[in-house]
Design an enzyme around this catalytic site. Structure first.
Site, PDB file in Angstrom:
ATOM      1  CD  GLU A 209      -1.024   0.486   3.495  1.00 15.01           C
ATOM      2  OE1 GLU A 209      -1.628   1.654   3.623  1.00 15.01           O
ATOM      3  OE2 GLU A 209      -1.651  -0.479   4.510  1.00 15.01           O
TER       4      GLU A 209
ATOM      5  CB  CYS B 274      -2.679  -4.216   6.336  1.00 15.84           C
ATOM      6  SG  CYS B 274      -2.441  -2.444   7.057  1.00 15.84           S
TER       7      CYS B 274
ATOM      8  CG  HIS C 208      -3.097  -6.403  10.149  1.00 14.66           C
ATOM      9  ND1 HIS C 208      -1.965  -6.225   9.641  1.00 14.66           N
ATOM     10  CD2 HIS C 208      -3.838  -5.563  10.408  1.00 14.66           C
ATOM     11  CE1 HIS C 208      -1.716  -4.858   9.567  1.00 14.66           C
ATOM     12  NE2 HIS C 208      -3.130  -4.483   9.980  1.00 14.66           N
TER      13      HIS C 208
ATOM     14  CB  SER D 247      -8.129   0.675   6.833  1.00 13.18           C
ATOM     15  OG  SER D 247      -7.691   0.422   8.216  1.00 13.18           O
TER      16      SER D 247
HETATM   17  N1  ACO Z   1       0.814   3.486  30.369  1.00 14.00           N
HETATM   18  C1  ACO Z   1       0.130   2.588  29.999  1.00 14.00           C
HETATM   19  N2  ACO Z   1      -0.845   2.644  28.977  1.00 14.00           N
HETATM   20  C2  ACO Z   1      -1.126   3.847  28.550  1.00 14.00           C
HETATM   21  C3  ACO Z   1      -0.715   5.040  29.139  1.00 14.00           C
HETATM   22  C4  ACO Z   1       0.512   4.852  30.002  1.00 14.00           C
HETATM   23  N3  ACO Z   1       1.045   6.008  30.453  1.00 14.00           N
HETATM   24  N4  ACO Z   1      -1.305   5.930  28.512  1.00 14.00           N
HETATM   25  C5  ACO Z   1      -2.347   5.222  27.781  1.00 14.00           C
HETATM   26  N5  ACO Z   1      -2.248   4.101  27.720  1.00 14.00           N
HETATM   27  C6  ACO Z   1      -3.264   3.328  27.135  1.00 14.00           C
HETATM   28  C7  ACO Z   1      -4.596   3.496  26.874  1.00 14.00           C
HETATM   29  O1  ACO Z   1      -5.371   3.239  28.071  1.00 14.00           O
HETATM   30  C8  ACO Z   1      -5.029   2.830  25.719  1.00 14.00           C
HETATM   31  O2  ACO Z   1      -5.153   1.345  26.008  1.00 14.00           O
HETATM   32  P1  ACO Z   1      -6.528   0.678  25.818  1.00 14.00           P
HETATM   33  O3  ACO Z   1      -6.634   0.472  24.173  1.00 14.00           O
HETATM   34  O4  ACO Z   1      -6.290  -0.944  26.350  1.00 14.00           O
HETATM   35  O5  ACO Z   1      -7.518   1.319  26.487  1.00 14.00           O
HETATM   36  C9  ACO Z   1      -3.860   2.881  24.873  1.00 14.00           C
HETATM   37  O6  ACO Z   1      -2.707   3.042  25.789  1.00 14.00           O
HETATM   38  C10 ACO Z   1      -3.899   3.898  23.818  1.00 14.00           C
HETATM   39  O7  ACO Z   1      -4.136   5.067  24.091  1.00 14.00           O
HETATM   40  P2  ACO Z   1      -5.149   5.932  23.414  1.00 14.00           P
HETATM   41  O8  ACO Z   1      -5.022   7.245  24.183  1.00 14.00           O
HETATM   42  O9  ACO Z   1      -6.670   5.293  23.691  1.00 14.00           O
HETATM   43  O10 ACO Z   1      -5.127   6.040  22.274  1.00 14.00           O
HETATM   44  P3  ACO Z   1      -3.998   6.766  21.057  1.00 14.00           P
HETATM   45  O11 ACO Z   1      -4.744   8.444  21.103  1.00 14.00           O
HETATM   46  O12 ACO Z   1      -2.530   6.839  21.695  1.00 14.00           O
HETATM   47  O13 ACO Z   1      -4.194   6.166  19.774  1.00 14.00           O
HETATM   48  C11 ACO Z   1      -4.112   4.517  18.271  1.00 14.00           C
HETATM   49  C12 ACO Z   1      -3.821   4.874  19.468  1.00 14.00           C
HETATM   50  C13 ACO Z   1      -5.571   4.818  17.736  1.00 14.00           C
HETATM   51  C14 ACO Z   1      -3.947   3.116  18.110  1.00 14.00           C
HETATM   52  C15 ACO Z   1      -3.242   5.283  17.273  1.00 14.00           C
HETATM   53  O14 ACO Z   1      -1.822   4.766  17.483  1.00 14.00           O
HETATM   54  C16 ACO Z   1      -3.667   5.187  15.677  1.00 14.00           C
HETATM   55  O15 ACO Z   1      -4.371   5.846  15.314  1.00 14.00           O
HETATM   56  N6  ACO Z   1      -2.627   4.164  15.070  1.00 14.00           N
HETATM   57  C17 ACO Z   1      -3.081   3.984  13.621  1.00 14.00           C
HETATM   58  C18 ACO Z   1      -4.202   3.127  13.368  1.00 14.00           C
HETATM   59  C19 ACO Z   1      -4.434   1.882  13.413  1.00 14.00           C
HETATM   60  O16 ACO Z   1      -3.139   1.027  13.638  1.00 14.00           O
HETATM   61  N7  ACO Z   1      -5.235   1.127  13.594  1.00 14.00           N
HETATM   62  C20 ACO Z   1      -5.420  -0.258  13.570  1.00 14.00           C
HETATM   63  C21 ACO Z   1      -6.576  -0.978  12.348  1.00 14.00           C
HETATM   64  S1  ACO Z   1      -5.974  -0.245  11.114  1.00 14.00           S
HETATM   65  C22 ACO Z   1      -4.319  -0.465  10.404  1.00 14.00           C
HETATM   66  O17 ACO Z   1      -3.847  -1.612  10.666  1.00 14.00           O
HETATM   67  C23 ACO Z   1      -3.451   0.556  10.145  1.00 14.00           C
END
Ligand code: ACO
Length: 459
Positions: free
Chosen positions: A87, A121, A251, A363
């Site tokens: 991709e 992906c 994945h 996606s």
């Molecule tokens: N210590 C431990 N855990 C923590 C801490 C900390 N200090 N701070 C946050 N966390 C945890 C949160 O509780 C959350 O855990 P949970 O999911 O079990 O509730 C996790 O860390 C992620 O934090 P969030 O604030 O919920 O999310 P964030 O704004 O960091 O975004 C995300 C995470 C959405 C995955 C982002 O990295 C992203 O958009 N990634 C790309 C998209 C992606 O990969 N999507 C997956 C399918 S599509 C694909 O494959 C591309």
């Protein structure tokens, strides 16, 4: 190879390549000023690999293809189909596959079908199915198929950035394979969603709705599992449950989503028939039995309960496939197959006879659950040889850690070069191992030139 009706079509051989340059997630947490543990525990990631200016999806795929042909001693003339999943768009018309034909030039073999498949992906799975279907079809000419999954996952500054990564995987496809498809066991789910997409052709970065992408992934997983179970029941005249597969490979955009996904499958089994899950975990899940689908996707309590209930089964059936994705990061099309490579790496001497269920997600969205049966096979296409060729431990150890500042500096250089013409790379390939292909220049007509690091060169 005989061209009579082929049996046990699947993966005969594999190799993996990832850039030697990486950044530790713990260091990145401190640099980004997020809470300690956010990337390592919150996302479940250890380290992230990335391309420097001398590497891209084309160079990585050339490296992995030439390495596979050489290490398994496969005559390039014996490749009849080459399919690429990616991709990472470098050219809107010219396929990565056509760049790869350079690897076959010396052999004189230009009779190779196949082009690129793209859908986030999922492209690698589409490429794999194309090759397997070709070998099983009446147009198969008795030669091997070759699948390449190659991606560089990069995100703009922000919460998605630590979920990047980069790698290329090559898989040789043919009959009598140690990793054979159970062809009738496939459940797909495809629909329209704007969860992660790349509409801005001037940028390598996706537009991503992170939360929506998680929900889409889990909804697609539920749907694929439902269809997979229905197909299993039609064939075997009994219900499928998690206990019918020895391993589940997902994945892996980041490890936490894999933990959530397996928890979700466990919850599915509980809802289908509580006796499918361990007796002691039933009270943990019971409070959520009346949830609607919508409620179940939104509830963090349910997510946590699922992970808790499934923890021991996760450790046995999923954890062995998590090594490379946690160390490299998301490799987009290569991610699922890098997870499978981790399973081979960790369990190769006890896999014969086992079933492995795979879940591919892209996606947009496209998803399939399918399964492999692991078999005895002949050298050089044995699991132990695949593991020794991939040499995962050494490749991981040989990486060079960049401090976060240098990683960020590198992303700026890559942004500058994306879609650009008329530049030479620094040609600083000191981190690359001998035998690695690298980008030397892009000329005024956007033509890309690659060299191979001399096998005799100093590392
Ligand atoms: N210590 C431990 N855990 C923590 C801490 C900390 N200090 N701070 C946050 N966390 C945890 C949160 O509780 C959350 O855990 P949970 O999911 O079990 O509730 C996790 O860390 C992620 O934090 P969030 O604030 O919920 O999310 P964030 O704004 O960091 O975004 C995300 C995470 C959405 C995955 C982002 O990295 C992203 O958009 N990634 C790309 C998209 C992606 O990969 N999507 C997956 C399918 S599509 C694909 O494959 C591309």
């Amino acid at each position: 190879m005989a061209s009579s009706h082929p049996n046990n079509v699947g993966i005969l051989a594999m190799d993996i390549y990832f850039p030697p340059t990486c950044v530790q997630q713990e260091a990145l947490e401190a640099h980004d000023g997020v809470g300690k543990g956010k990337y390592t525990i919150g996302l479940g990631q250890d380290c992230m690999t990335f391309c420097t200016e001398v590497e891209d999806v084309i160079s990585m795929s050339m490296t992995v293809v030439s390495s596979l042909l050489e290490k398994y001693n496969v005559d390039p003339k014996k490749i009849g189909r080459l399919e690429v999943g990616s991709e990472t768009v470098i050219d809107k018309s010219k396929s990565i596959k056509t760049f790869l034909m350079q690897v076959f030039e010396d052999s004189g073999n230009s009779d190779i079908e196949g082009v690129d498949s793209t859908n986030a992906c999922y492209g690698g799975t589409a490429a794999l199915f194309n090759c397997v279907n070709w070998v099983e079809s009446s147009s198969w000419d008795g030669r091997y198929g070759l699948v390449v999954c190659t991606d560089s996952a990069v995100y703009a500054e922000g919460p998605a950035r630590p979920t990047g990564g980069a790698a290329a995987i090559a898989m040789l496809i043919g009959p009598d394979a140690p990793v054979a498809f159970e062809s009738k066991l496939r459940g797909s789910h495809m629909s329209h969603a704007y969860d992660f997409y790349k509409p801005n052709l001037a940028s390598e970065y996706p537009v991503v709705d992170g939360k929506l992408s998680q929900t889409c992934y889990l909804m697609a997983l539920d749907s694929c599992y439902r269809v997979f179970c229905e197909k299993f029941k039609k064939l075997e005249r009994r219900d499928f449950s998690i206990s019918d597969s020895d391993y589940f490979v997902f994945h892996s955009p980041y490890n936490k989503l894999v933990q959530k996904s397996f928890g979700r499958l466990y919850f599915n089994d509980f809802m289908r028939n509580p006796s499918f899950v361990d007796e002691v975990s039933r009270p943990t899940l019971a409070p959520y039995a009346s949830f609607s689908d919508e409620e179940s996707y939104q509830s963090r309590d349910l997510e946590k309960a699922n992970q808790l209930a499934a923890r021991d089964t996760y450790d046995a059936k999923v954890q062995p496939s998590t090594l490379i994705p946690k160390q490299i990061g998301n490799m987009y099309t290569a991610s699922l197959y890098a997870a499978f490579a981790s399973l081979l790496h960790n369990k190769h001497d006890s896999l014969v006879g086992k079933r492995v269920v795979m879940f591919s997600y892209g996606s947009g969205l496209t998803a399939t659950m399918f399964s492999f049966r692991i078999r005895e096979s002949q050298h050089p296409f044995t699991l132990s040889n695949i593991v020794s060729v991939m040499n995962v431990s050494d490749k991981l150890k040989q990486r060079v850690e960049f401090p976060p500042e240098k990683f960020v500096e590198n992303t700026k250089i890559m942004e500058h070069h994306y879609g650009a013409k008329d530049f030479v790379t620094g040609e600083d390939c000191k981190y690359l191992l001998p035998g690695t292909f690298y980008l030397t220049k892009v000329d005024s007509l956007y033509r890309r030139f690659y060299s191979k690091k001399d096998a005799a060169a100093q590392t």
